[in-house]
Design a protein around this motif. Structure first.
Motif, short mmCIF file in Angstrom:
data_model
loop_
_atom_site.label_atom_id
_atom_site.label_comp_id
_atom_site.label_asym_id
_atom_site.label_seq_id
_atom_site.Cartn_x
_atom_site.Cartn_y
_atom_site.Cartn_z
N ALA A 19 0.86 -1.18 0.00
CA ALA A 19 0.00 0.00 0.00
C ALA A 19 0.89 1.23 0.00
CB ALA A 19 -0.92 -0.01 1.21
N ILE A 20 1.13 1.78 -1.18
CA ILE A 20 2.07 2.88 -1.31
C ILE A 20 1.31 4.18 -1.50
CG2 ILE A 20 3.83 3.84 -2.83
CD1 ILE A 20 4.53 0.76 -3.32
N GLY A 21 1.63 5.18 -0.69
CA GLY A 21 1.01 6.49 -0.87
C GLY A 21 -0.04 6.81 0.16
N GLY A 22 0.20 6.42 1.41
CA GLY A 22 -0.71 6.84 2.47
C GLY A 22 -1.82 5.85 2.76
N TYR A 24 -5.08 5.74 2.52
CA TYR A 24 -6.16 5.41 1.59
C TYR A 24 -5.73 4.35 0.58
CZ TYR A 24 -9.75 8.66 3.01
OH TYR A 24 -10.74 9.28 3.71
N ILE A 27 -7.10 0.89 0.98
CA ILE A 27 -8.53 0.58 0.75
C ILE A 27 -8.74 -0.51 -0.32
CG2 ILE A 27 -10.72 1.57 -0.04
CD1 ILE A 27 -10.02 4.07 1.55
N VAL A 59 -5.10 6.91 9.28
CA VAL A 59 -6.25 6.14 8.79
C VAL A 59 -5.86 4.69 8.48
CG1 VAL A 59 -8.05 6.04 7.03
CG2 VAL A 59 -7.23 8.23 7.83
N GLY A 60 -4.70 4.48 7.92
CA GLY A 60 -4.28 3.13 7.56
C GLY A 60 -4.17 2.22 8.78
N LEU A 123 -7.40 2.87 -6.61
CA LEU A 123 -8.35 3.60 -5.79
C LEU A 123 -9.52 4.12 -6.65
CD1 LEU A 123 -8.47 4.17 -2.81
CD2 LEU A 123 -7.39 6.37 -3.21
#
Lengths: 183, 182
Positions: A19-22, A24, A27, A59-60, A123
């Motif tokens: 999960a790259i980039g924060g 979200y 998701i 959030v993650g 996403l």
């Protein structure tokens, strides 16, 4: 139970790596989990994302804790939270020592152009899929009018502001109550 | 003078409690608590750590905490900082889930959640808008974006596979382009 713990560890370690980039970016992986294991329904998963958004903390990590809790209780929550930070932690420690070398490495930058683009595409795909589902859109004439109207009201209000999850979710809750209880 | 692990934990715990709405919020908080109030880092280091955290897989806020903790007290500092960030959200989730579970049978709460689910979709679209300019900004990336999107619409592909192949395609493309220009 042991099997679920191991699966949680394995799946969330993978999310931590890919999960790259924060937060979200996790998701699409959670929806993939949903489709693979059926630990929770799609509606439950969307509720979890909402709760993760209005709870203090990244959030993650919130999503990992909540998903683990829902799937296998408090031990599950600990396992998923631990697993999602495990590999990034090791990588960060390792890379922070070679900071400048890594940051200016051409190949790393090249690969990351692709990673970011893929994260965005994943996403976007999920967003459209969820829109179809939450507004029960089956075709051009068969859909839940009030949900779709609420979607357009919210997106036109919030898309030009700085992202404000708390306000967006409160507005959605009020909209949901008004549209579904009174109209 | 060595900074105590307890102090590190305390500071990151306080920062963790204030993180609401995405990893980027941590940057101003670190600036306030670590750079301005305690001088554990200077501004330049913070900027470097932020840039680096975005180039490492994982939750951005967690990665920055690890970098900062490592600078302050080595590996132990890094572990402590990460724990400081995680513990408050872990507890918050436990408490909130307990609170919510008492209300889920109520019809009004269910209606509210119907609207909240739409907010989540809206939030995801807004995130895409924010990511877009940073990630889809060249002919190559437009092409890659739509290729992945089309592939996803046609086949159920695992996100892991998508991420790895996109990274490889991008690496190969820019390598070849670099060779041609040289």
């Amino acid at each position: 139970m042991l099997k679920i713990y191991l699966l949680l560890f394995w799946e969330f370690t993978k999310i931590g790596i890919f999960a790259i980039g924060g937060g979200y970016a996790a998701i699409p992986f959670l929806f993939y989990l949903q489709s693979q294991y059926n630990w929770f329904s799609v509606d439950e998963l969307i509720n979890m994302i909402a709760v993760a958004n209005i709870t203090p903390g990244p959030v993650g990590i919130n999503m990992a804790t909540y998903t683990g809790l829902k799937t296998a209780g408090i031990i599950g929550a600990m396992i998923s939270t631990f697993s999602i930070v495990l590999v990034p932690f090791i990588l960060t420690i390792f890379i922070v020592k070679l900071l400048s070398k890594f940051q200016h490495n051409k190949d790393v930058n090249y690969a990351f152009i692709g990673f970011r683009c893929a994260a965005c595409a994943l996403l976007t795909y999920i967003a459209f899929k969820l829109l179809l589902q939450t507004a029960s859109i089956k075709n051009f004439t068969d859909f839940d009018k009030s949900s779709l109207i609420l979607f357009f009201i919210l997106i036109s209000t919030f898309c030009f502001m700085r992202k404000n999850p708390l306000l967006t979710i409160i507005a959605g809750a009020l909209g949901g109550i008004i549209f579904n209880s009174f109209l | 003078m060595k900074i105590s692990l307890l102090e590190i934990f305390k500071v990151f715990f306080i920062i963790g409690l204030q993180l609401l709405g995405g990893g980027y919020v941590i940057v101003p908080l670190l600036k306030k608590y670590l750079v301005e109030e305690r001088h554990w880092l200077n501004e330049e280091e913070l900027t470097d750590f932020f840039a680096l955290s975005q180039c490492i897989p994982g939750i951005i806020a967690g990665n920055i905490a690890v970098c900062a903790g490592h600078k302050v007290r080595g590996i132990l500092g890094a572990i402590t900082a990460l724990l400081g960030i995680i513990v408050p959200c872990f507890l918050a989730i436990l408490i909130i889930v307990q609170l919510i579970s008492g209300f889920t049978d109520n019809q009004t709460v269910q209606n509210a959640f119907k609207g909240i689910r739409i907010s989540v979709v809206v939030l995801i679209f807004i995130t895409i808008k924010e990511l877009w300019s940073k990630s889809v900004n060249s002919v190559f990336s437009y092409f890659l974006f739509f290729a992945i999107f089309a592939a996803l619409c046609l086949l159920p592909i695992s996100p892991v596979f998508i991420i790895i192949s996109a990274g490889l395609i991008s690496l190969i493309y820019f390598r070849l382009k670099g060779v041609k220009n040289a």
